[in-house]
Design a protein around this motif. Structure first.
Motif, PDB file in Angstrom:
ATOM      1  N   ALA A 239      28.090 -68.799 -62.456  1.00  0.00           N
ATOM      2  CA  ALA A 239      28.473 -69.270 -63.622  1.00  0.00           C
ATOM      3  C   ALA A 239      29.363 -70.390 -63.387  1.00  0.00           C
ATOM      4  O   ALA A 239      29.748 -71.450 -63.839  1.00  0.00           O
ATOM      5  CB  ALA A 239      28.982 -68.413 -64.552  1.00  0.00           C
ATOM      6  N   PRO A 240      30.359 -70.123 -62.284  1.00  0.00           N
ATOM      7  CA  PRO A 240      31.492 -71.186 -62.091  1.00  0.00           C
ATOM      8  C   PRO A 240      30.712 -72.515 -61.561  1.00  0.00           C
ATOM      9  O   PRO A 240      31.229 -73.706 -61.727  1.00  0.00           O
ATOM     10  CB  PRO A 240      32.331 -70.516 -60.910  1.00  0.00           C
ATOM     11  CG  PRO A 240      32.162 -69.021 -60.984  1.00  0.00           C
ATOM     12  CD  PRO A 240      30.851 -68.898 -61.590  1.00  0.00           C
ATOM     13  N   LEU A 241      29.749 -72.421 -60.702  1.00  0.00           N
ATOM     14  CA  LEU A 241      28.952 -73.418 -60.084  1.00  0.00           C
ATOM     15  C   LEU A 241      28.365 -74.181 -61.331  1.00  0.00           C
ATOM     16  O   LEU A 241      28.575 -75.585 -61.381  1.00  0.00           O
ATOM     17  CB  LEU A 241      27.858 -73.140 -59.295  1.00  0.00           C
ATOM     18  CG  LEU A 241      27.241 -74.116 -58.788  1.00  0.00           C
ATOM     19  CD1 LEU A 241      27.860 -75.293 -57.958  1.00  0.00           C
ATOM     20  CD2 LEU A 241      25.937 -73.667 -57.708  1.00  0.00           C
ATOM     21  N   VAL A 242      27.860 -73.700 -62.298  1.00  0.00           N
ATOM     22  CA  VAL A 242      26.879 -74.384 -63.442  1.00  0.00           C
ATOM     23  C   VAL A 242      28.190 -75.028 -64.223  1.00  0.00           C
ATOM     24  O   VAL A 242      28.168 -76.075 -64.755  1.00  0.00           O
ATOM     25  CB  VAL A 242      26.302 -73.502 -64.326  1.00  0.00           C
ATOM     26  CG1 VAL A 242      25.888 -73.834 -65.492  1.00  0.00           C
ATOM     27  CG2 VAL A 242      25.191 -72.989 -63.350  1.00  0.00           C
TER      28      VAL A 242
ATOM     29  N   PRO B  62      19.897 -66.197 -65.083  1.00  0.00           N
ATOM     30  CA  PRO B  62      19.211 -64.719 -64.843  1.00  0.00           C
ATOM     31  C   PRO B  62      20.002 -64.033 -63.915  1.00  0.00           C
ATOM     32  O   PRO B  62      21.082 -64.503 -63.205  1.00  0.00           O
ATOM     33  CB  PRO B  62      18.046 -65.192 -64.161  1.00  0.00           C
ATOM     34  CG  PRO B  62      18.219 -66.597 -63.724  1.00  0.00           C
ATOM     35  CD  PRO B  62      18.961 -67.084 -64.661  1.00  0.00           C
ATOM     36  N   PRO B  63      20.000 -62.691 -63.924  1.00  0.00           N
ATOM     37  CA  PRO B  63      20.880 -62.100 -63.108  1.00  0.00           C
ATOM     38  C   PRO B  63      20.622 -62.128 -61.619  1.00  0.00           C
ATOM     39  O   PRO B  63      19.192 -62.150 -61.359  1.00  0.00           O
ATOM     40  CB  PRO B  63      20.470 -60.448 -63.324  1.00  0.00           C
ATOM     41  CG  PRO B  63      19.291 -60.397 -64.276  1.00  0.00           C
ATOM     42  CD  PRO B  63      18.967 -61.770 -64.843  1.00  0.00           C
ATOM     43  N   THR B  64      21.545 -62.376 -60.731  1.00  0.00           N
ATOM     44  CA  THR B  64      21.327 -62.692 -59.361  1.00  0.00           C
ATOM     45  C   THR B  64      22.121 -61.624 -58.476  1.00  0.00           C
ATOM     46  O   THR B  64      22.539 -61.829 -57.526  1.00  0.00           O
ATOM     47  CB  THR B  64      21.962 -64.084 -59.035  1.00  0.00           C
ATOM     48  OG1 THR B  64      23.207 -64.250 -59.406  1.00  0.00           O
ATOM     49  CG2 THR B  64      21.114 -65.219 -59.785  1.00  0.00           C
ATOM     50  N   GLY B  65      22.267 -60.306 -59.088  1.00  0.00           N
ATOM     51  CA  GLY B  65      23.035 -59.422 -58.129  1.00  0.00           C
ATOM     52  C   GLY B  65      24.372 -59.709 -58.043  1.00  0.00           C
ATOM     53  O   GLY B  65      25.134 -59.801 -59.016  1.00  0.00           O
TER      54      GLY B  65
END
Length: 95
Positions: free
Chosen positions: A72-75, A64-67
């Motif tokens: 994405a890099p963490l995931v 989901p958008p988080t501002g």
């Protein structure tokens, strides 16, 4: 078959290193330690982006958008680490 496992782990390690370099470089750019107006820095930054965007883009579509926070890099780091654990735990299948 052991060499196949080692090659796969090596590829994961290289991707892990490239992702860590990209993350650290993004922090340094955001805190204005590195300047994208320098040609060398810009080339490295755009090269890393071109390498990692195909990996990050599908993850960004799912998250989901988080501002202004890009998770994405963490995931992707967690996914690579999980794949590495799966490969090591199933190493007996490579013998």
């Amino acid at each position: 078959m052991t060499s196949l496992l080692q090659i796969m782990l090596l590829i994961l390690d290289v991707v892990w290193f490239i992702m860590i370099a990209h993350i650290v470089m993004s922090w340094l750019i955001n805190f204005q330690v590195l300047n994208l107006h320098q040609q060398f820095v810009a080339q490295i930054w755009y090269g890393l982006n071109r390498l990692l965007e195909p990996l990050y883009e599908p993850i960004r579509r799912i998250l989901p958008p988080t501002g202004g926070l890009d998770l994405a890099p963490l995931v992707a780091l967690i996914a690579i680490y999980a794949i590495r654990i799966i490969l090591i735990n199933n190493a007996a299948a490579f013998y």
